[in-house]
Motif scaffolding. Structure first.
Motif, mmCIF file in Angstrom:
data_model
loop_
_atom_site.group_PDB
_atom_site.id
_atom_site.type_symbol
_atom_site.label_atom_id
_atom_site.label_comp_id
_atom_site.label_asym_id
_atom_site.label_seq_id
_atom_site.Cartn_x
_atom_site.Cartn_y
_atom_site.Cartn_z
ATOM 1 N N SER A 106 9.423 -17.192 3.120
ATOM 2 C CA SER A 106 10.119 -15.919 2.905
ATOM 3 C C SER A 106 9.400 -15.032 1.893
ATOM 4 C CB SER A 106 11.550 -16.184 2.438
ATOM 5 O OG SER A 106 12.273 -16.856 3.438
ATOM 6 N N GLY A 107 8.877 -15.634 0.817
ATOM 7 C CA GLY A 107 8.179 -14.841 -0.190
ATOM 8 C C GLY A 107 6.944 -14.171 0.365
ATOM 9 N N GLN A 110 8.071 -11.321 2.583
ATOM 10 C CA GLN A 110 8.526 -10.196 1.763
ATOM 11 C C GLN A 110 7.338 -9.377 1.252
ATOM 12 O OE1 GLN A 110 9.679 -10.600 -2.421
ATOM 13 N NE2 GLN A 110 11.770 -10.071 -1.801
ATOM 14 N N THR A 111 6.304 -10.062 0.780
ATOM 15 C CA THR A 111 5.106 -9.358 0.285
ATOM 16 C C THR A 111 4.471 -8.535 1.385
ATOM 17 O OG1 THR A 111 4.661 -11.057 -1.383
ATOM 18 C CG2 THR A 111 2.815 -9.661 -0.723
ATOM 19 N N LYS A 114 6.652 -5.483 2.205
ATOM 20 C CA LYS A 114 6.519 -4.419 1.209
ATOM 21 C C LYS A 114 5.227 -3.631 1.410
ATOM 22 C CE LYS A 114 9.228 -6.522 -2.544
ATOM 23 N NZ LYS A 114 9.164 -7.126 -3.907
ATOM 24 N N PHE A 199 9.216 -7.964 11.034
ATOM 25 C CA PHE A 199 9.989 -8.683 10.016
ATOM 26 C C PHE A 199 10.629 -9.941 10.609
ATOM 27 C CE2 PHE A 199 14.368 -9.111 8.213
ATOM 28 C CZ PHE A 199 14.023 -9.586 6.954
ATOM 29 N N ALA A 240 18.820 -11.904 5.194
ATOM 30 C CA ALA A 240 17.755 -11.464 6.092
ATOM 31 C C ALA A 240 18.334 -10.890 7.376
ATOM 32 C CB ALA A 240 16.813 -12.627 6.396
ATOM 33 N N GLU A 262 13.499 -0.819 1.269
ATOM 34 C CA GLU A 262 12.909 -1.317 0.016
ATOM 35 C C GLU A 262 13.976 -1.673 -1.015
ATOM 36 O OE1 GLU A 262 8.625 1.059 0.138
ATOM 37 O OE2 GLU A 262 10.386 2.020 -0.752
ATOM 38 N N TRP A 266 17.534 -8.321 0.153
ATOM 39 C CA TRP A 266 16.503 -9.279 0.568
ATOM 40 C C TRP A 266 15.124 -8.861 0.074
ATOM 41 C CZ3 TRP A 266 11.917 -9.841 3.116
ATOM 42 C CH2 TRP A 266 11.555 -11.146 3.498
ATOM 43 N N MET A 267 14.852 -7.568 0.083
ATOM 44 C CA MET A 267 13.554 -7.070 -0.352
ATOM 45 C C MET A 267 13.398 -7.148 -1.863
ATOM 46 S SD MET A 267 11.755 -6.123 2.317
ATOM 47 C CE MET A 267 10.526 -5.007 1.640
ATOM 48 N N ARG A 268 14.503 -7.203 -2.597
ATOM 49 C CA ARG A 268 14.454 -7.217 -4.058
ATOM 50 C C ARG A 268 14.614 -8.621 -4.644
ATOM 51 N NH1 ARG A 268 15.227 -1.989 -6.085
ATOM 52 N NH2 ARG A 268 16.067 -2.793 -8.034
ATOM 53 N N GLU A 296 16.084 -20.648 0.342
ATOM 54 C CA GLU A 296 16.591 -19.325 0.035
ATOM 55 C C GLU A 296 17.972 -19.460 -0.603
ATOM 56 O OE1 GLU A 296 15.301 -17.301 4.064
ATOM 57 O OE2 GLU A 296 16.231 -15.849 2.737
#
Length: 464
Positions: A106-107, A110-111, A114, A199, A240, A262, A266-268, A296
């Motif tokens: 997931s990390g 996410q990167t 972004k 995504f 998600a 953003e 989930w994005m934060r 998660e």
């Protein structure tokens, strides 16, 4: 690996980084500084309708300068060929980082999300719509940064503050917004929808549907809120899934904007300190282990994931016997690159020399998770590969020295073409598979099937 000498100590490596609608992409390396750039080679004799499309692509690409967009360096035109010079992304395509039916940590997702949104926001600020956002057009550099590439379908939707609706039905069907197939559409929400499909694919290793139309039952389940027990949605955590629902809103007026995405929880969320650059160099197996070990801070739906059923494959139509292919690939060479007299010294390509792939220059090859060493010699490796292709009912042909071209269909019955290159690296045989045309995720599924067939001859791959 063959090379063509450039003046100013540049070499053109005869290893294909990728293939586009109008030609191949080669790697250029400076002998002294080891600086690398990509060169897209377009053959106008072969692609007679390429000129206007390439001109539009170049016109748009040269306007752009952003850290998450592949840089354009220049072009050189000839009567029958032209060369476009671009930033080299050593990490390959994004789909290489996605484990089929599993996804990625997931990390990491996410990167990448972004960075994708950052690059897309820049594009939209310039009034440009990409119109073909998908993992095959998202490249990863050596530091693990995502770069948007391939502006062949890009267009201006805003000029001097005035926006227009787009009406061309273009892109790749699984990633298309539903309105693209129905009516003139707004550019920004359509691109954002495509990001939403990326995504979901990054997190689950699946595409939710083959196209967003009323004839597609998977899409209609999504549209009518009958999807919760279905894969890939059952693989997503609640947060998600919340983000996916709001990005993939069928009503484009209610679809999230980039800023709203953003700011979504989930994005934060802080998923930890996994470095994307470390994972870019990992194997598919290691990525799967890392993904499965991620916890998660949300509840997953505890539902069974249906088994994916593949459609009937095409019947093998092999033109050469295995032994004929061995002989062909051992004794033929690919057509050498031919360059007419250029107008500028820095474009000059001189003699054609041959330099085999070795462990010393192996690092110059683009990173892929679709390659492995085998314990057999060249002939036996090729024989085993072709036997596996026959067993899987894939059509194959000897393409050129050290390469087999494979054609089949994916589970949605769409054409899929990839190449298997066989390199003799100081007596160690490497099988390297590269997508030519079709879905990257489906290509990786086929690769894993082939790898399973060849598991008895696979050697130590720890240094890949």
């Amino acid at each position: 690996m063959q090379t063509t000498a450039f003046v100013e100590d540049w070499l053109c490596y005869d290893t294909t980084l990728g293939e586009g609608a109008y030609g191949e992409v080669k790697l250029l390396i400076h002998k002294k500084t080891e600086e690398k750039i990509a060169c897209k080679i377009i053959n106008h004799r072969k692609y007679k309708n390429a000129s206007s499309n390439i001109n539009r692509e170049v016109t748009i690409h040269k306007m752009l300068d952003h850290e998450n967009i592949i840089k354009y360096y220049g072009r050189r035109q000839e009567p029958l060929k032209e060369y476009i010079f671009l930033e080299y992304a050593a990490g390959g395509e994004l789909f290489q980082q996605i484990e089929p039916d599993t996804g990625m940590p997931s990390g990491m997702a996410q990167t990448f999300m972004k960075q994708l949104l950052f690059g897309l926001s820049y594009l939209h600020s310039k009034g440009i719509a990409h119109r073909d956002i998908k993992p095959e057009n998202l490249l990863i550099d050596s530091d693990g940064n995502l770069k948007i590439s391939d502006f062949g379908l890009a267009t201006l939707f805003r000029f001097k503050g005035k926006e227009r609706l787009l009406d061309k039905k273009c892109g790749t069907k699984p990633y298309l917004a539903p309105e693209v197939l129905l009516r003139p559409y707004r550019a920004q929400p359509a691109d954002i929808w495509s990001c939403g499909i990326v995504f979901v694919t990054m997190l689950t290793g699946e595409l939710p549907w083959s196209e967003p139309g009323e004839k597609n039952k998977e899409f209609m389940k999504w549209k009518t809120d009958m999807y919760l027990s279905e894969t890939p949605w059952s693989k997503l955590g609640n947060t998600a899934l919340s983000l996916a629902r709001q990005i993939l809103n069928v009503d484009d007026k209610k679809r999230l904007t980039i800023t709203q995405i953003e700011n979504h929880p989930w994005m934060r969320f802080n998923f930890g300190s996994d470095k994307v650059s470390d994972q870019v160099d990992g194997t598919s197996e290691n990525l799967a282990k890392r993904w499965n070990s991620m916890v998660e801070s949300e509840t997953r739906h505890n539902r069974e994931t249906p088994t994916v059923t593949l459609s009937q494959p095409t019947i093998s139509n092999t033109r050469l016997s295995i032994m004929q292919a061995v002989d062909c690939l051992r004794n033929t060479t690919k057509n050498q690159l031919c360059f007419s007299q250029p107008t500028h010294n820095d474009d000059l390509m001189l003699q054609f020399t041959e330099s085999p792939v070795t462990r010393d220059n192996f690092h110059n090859m683009v990173k892929r998770m679709t390659r492995f060493y085998v314990k057999t010699n060249f002939e036996k490796s090729l024989e085993s590969l072709c036997s596996a292709l026959d067993s899987l009912h894939y059509t194959w042909n000897a393409a050129f020295k050290g390469a087999v071209s494979v054609t089949t269909v994916d589970e949605h019955k769409n054409p899929l073409t990839f190449k298997a290159n066989i390199y003799d690296m100081d007596g160690k045989i490497l099988l390297d598979f590269r997508l030519s045309k079709g879905c990257g995720l489906e290509f990786k599924k086929k690769f894993l099937k082939i790898k399973k067939y060849l598991e008895d001859i696979i050697g130590d791959c720890s240094d890949l």
